[in-house]
Design a protein around this motif. Structure first.
Motif, short mmCIF file in Angstrom:
data_model
loop_
_atom_site.label_atom_id
_atom_site.label_comp_id
_atom_site.label_asym_id
_atom_site.label_seq_id
_atom_site.Cartn_x
_atom_site.Cartn_y
_atom_site.Cartn_z
N THR A 103 -37.18 -23.37 -15.02
CA THR A 103 -37.43 -22.01 -14.53
C THR A 103 -37.68 -21.98 -13.03
OG1 THR A 103 -39.75 -22.32 -15.17
CG2 THR A 103 -38.33 -21.11 -16.70
N TYR A 154 -31.75 -13.47 -12.44
CA TYR A 154 -32.14 -14.41 -13.49
C TYR A 154 -33.00 -13.73 -14.53
CZ TYR A 154 -30.85 -17.98 -10.04
OH TYR A 154 -30.18 -18.75 -9.14
N ASP A 155 -32.92 -14.23 -15.78
CA ASP A 155 -33.86 -13.78 -16.80
C ASP A 155 -35.14 -14.62 -16.70
OD1 ASP A 155 -33.44 -16.24 -18.07
OD2 ASP A 155 -32.01 -15.42 -19.52
N LYS A 156 -36.09 -14.39 -17.60
CA LYS A 156 -37.39 -15.06 -17.51
C LYS A 156 -37.29 -16.56 -17.75
CE LYS A 156 -40.14 -11.02 -18.82
NZ LYS A 156 -41.10 -10.45 -19.78
N ARG A 157 -36.21 -17.00 -18.38
CA ARG A 157 -36.02 -18.43 -18.64
C ARG A 157 -35.29 -19.14 -17.50
NH1 ARG A 157 -34.31 -18.70 -25.06
NH2 ARG A 157 -36.23 -17.75 -25.89
N ASN A 184 -28.34 -13.86 -15.20
CA ASN A 184 -28.24 -12.69 -16.08
C ASN A 184 -28.09 -11.46 -15.20
OD1 ASN A 184 -28.76 -10.48 -17.81
ND2 ASN A 184 -29.98 -11.77 -19.17
N GLU A 232 -28.54 -8.56 -15.85
CA GLU A 232 -29.60 -7.59 -16.11
C GLU A 232 -30.97 -8.12 -15.66
OE1 GLU A 232 -28.88 -4.58 -17.31
OE2 GLU A 232 -26.76 -5.19 -17.33
N GLY A 233 -30.98 -9.28 -15.05
CA GLY A 233 -32.23 -9.90 -14.67
C GLY A 233 -32.75 -9.44 -13.32
N LYS A 234 -33.63 -10.27 -12.77
CA LYS A 234 -34.26 -9.95 -11.49
C LYS A 234 -33.98 -11.06 -10.48
CE LYS A 234 -38.12 -7.36 -13.52
NZ LYS A 234 -39.60 -7.25 -13.62
#
Length: 390
Positions: A44, A251-254, A258, A260-262
């Motif tokens: 991460t 990125y997603d939380k993992r 993504n 749709e991520g941040k």
């Protein structure tokens, strides 16, 4: 096993003294110190990481189950950084203990570092060495000097260097600004989400290339490059990185890409304050960061080559062949070894003290004084603090 991770050095001293084990530990730190080989950064934190560190360089080594990450971007090989100090197992009579490098240095600073280095750096190791594998581009970033006023109380500057282990065809490094790029132009590009890499020099690299990345140098390791990164670190502080651009990735939380991520956090204002806009540009800059090398020791096909030596740290490359030995003297200051090909024996008075395999590292304490390295075939990087700068 008795784990002392998270304990103070005084708590460790009291426990070992009560169990009559302190002297046994003191005797062991006079020999080569072998950190656990799996001091990895979690995916991460390094979503750009690849599979070569676990799959190639550390294949066959004892890796703890919780460290078998799907990707590994960084392995902190020799580290007294509070964020990720390297750890050691010691067998003391009938007890096995787990301690980290900061704790060992608190207990035995002069025996490990040498008297002068320990005095200069408050009893802590001033050099951090990482093994990095970039399957994707790292962020475009810059490191401050220790004098930057924006640093926090637990932060330090981080001048560093890169020794290239391998690179896929056409892959390389981004560093330094091209001719004519101004601070205003760079800021505008970041704010408008342009491709910032177009303002940087790109150098295709090959195994054995070496670069010095001073504080204030804008840079990024490109996808497909694996390298060893020696750098300076202040006592009990973490080196600071300012991320100026991250390729517009989300990125997603993992830590997975993504749409749709941040985005990861950027540090634009600090970066622009820290970047050395007066540094050489273009080809002049690229020549500037590649120091000339010098052979300092050779026996047959075994060669020790000086890559750099400054008031920050020293770096040498070692090639061992055909059982011919290279000698060393660490009595004035510790030496660190990072083996990246083959395996080598550390010897003293013809006795083998330790065997360091590919993907392992070793700290040769000042108390060891002198040593020989021997192997039918091995390659390693040696780091140390140049005593002439004390």
């Amino acid at each position: 096993m008795q784990s002392f991770i998270g304990k103070t050095s005084e708590e460790i001293r009291i426990y070992l003294s009560a169990h009559q084990l302190l002297h046994a530990l003191e005797e062991q730190i006079r020999f080569p110190l072998m950190p656990l080989p799996d001091n990895f950064t979690a995916p991460t934190r390094t979503p750009w990481g690849g599979t070569k560190i676990l799959g190639k360089y550390k294949q066959g080594l004892s890796i703890r189950a919780e460290k078998h990450y799907p990707i590994v971007g960084e392995s902190w090989e020799i580290s007294a950084d509070p964020a990720a100090p390297c750890q050691f197992y010691f067998v003391l009579e009938t007890e096995t203990i787990l301690v980290d490098l900061i704790q060992l240095l608190d207990l035995f600073p002069e025996a490990i570092l040498g008297e002068k280095v320990a005095a200069q750096f408050e009893g802590q190791n001033p050099i951090l060495v990482k093994l990095l594998d970039a399957a994707d581009h790292l962020s475009v970033q810059v490191h401050p000097s220790d004098s930057y006023k924006g640093l926090g109380p637990d932060e330090s500057g981080k001048p560093e260097s890169w020794y290239i282990l391998e690179a896929d065809p056409g892959c390389g490094l981004f560093f330094g600004l091209k001719e004519g790029v101004s601070e205003a132009e760079l800021r505008q590009a970041i704010e408008h989400r342009k491709d910032v890499s177009q303002y940087l020099n790109f150098v295709e690299v090959k195994p054995g290339d070496f670069f010095v990345i001073a504080a204030g140098t804008i840079h990024a390791i490109g996808a497909g490059v694996t390298l060893i990164e020696p750098q300076k670190i202040a006592p009990k502080k973490s080196g600071r990185t300012y991320r100026i651009w991250d390729w517009n990735r989300l990125y997603d939380k993992r830590g997975n890409l993504n749409s749709e991520g941040k985005p990861r956090e950027l540090h634009i204002e600090d970066s622009l304050r820290v970047i050395d806009f007066d540094a050489p540009r273009g080809e002049a800059f690229i020549r500037h960061i590649q120091p000339e090398r010098q052979i300092v020791q050779q026996y047959g096909e075994s060669v020790e080559t000086l890559c750099m030596e400054t008031e920050d740290f020293g770096v040498r490359q070692l090639v061992l062949q055909n059982g011919q030995t290279l000698s060393g003297d660490c009595s004035s200051g510790f030496h660190g070894l990072i083996v990246y090909e083959g395996e080598l024996d550390i010897r003293s008075q013809k006795n083998t003290l330790a065997r360091v395999k590919c993907g392992q590292s070793a700290i040769l304490p000042a108390a060891l004084q002198t040593y020989e390295l021997k192997s039918p075939h091995a390659r390693a990087i040696k780091v140390y603090y140049p005593i002439q700068y004390l």
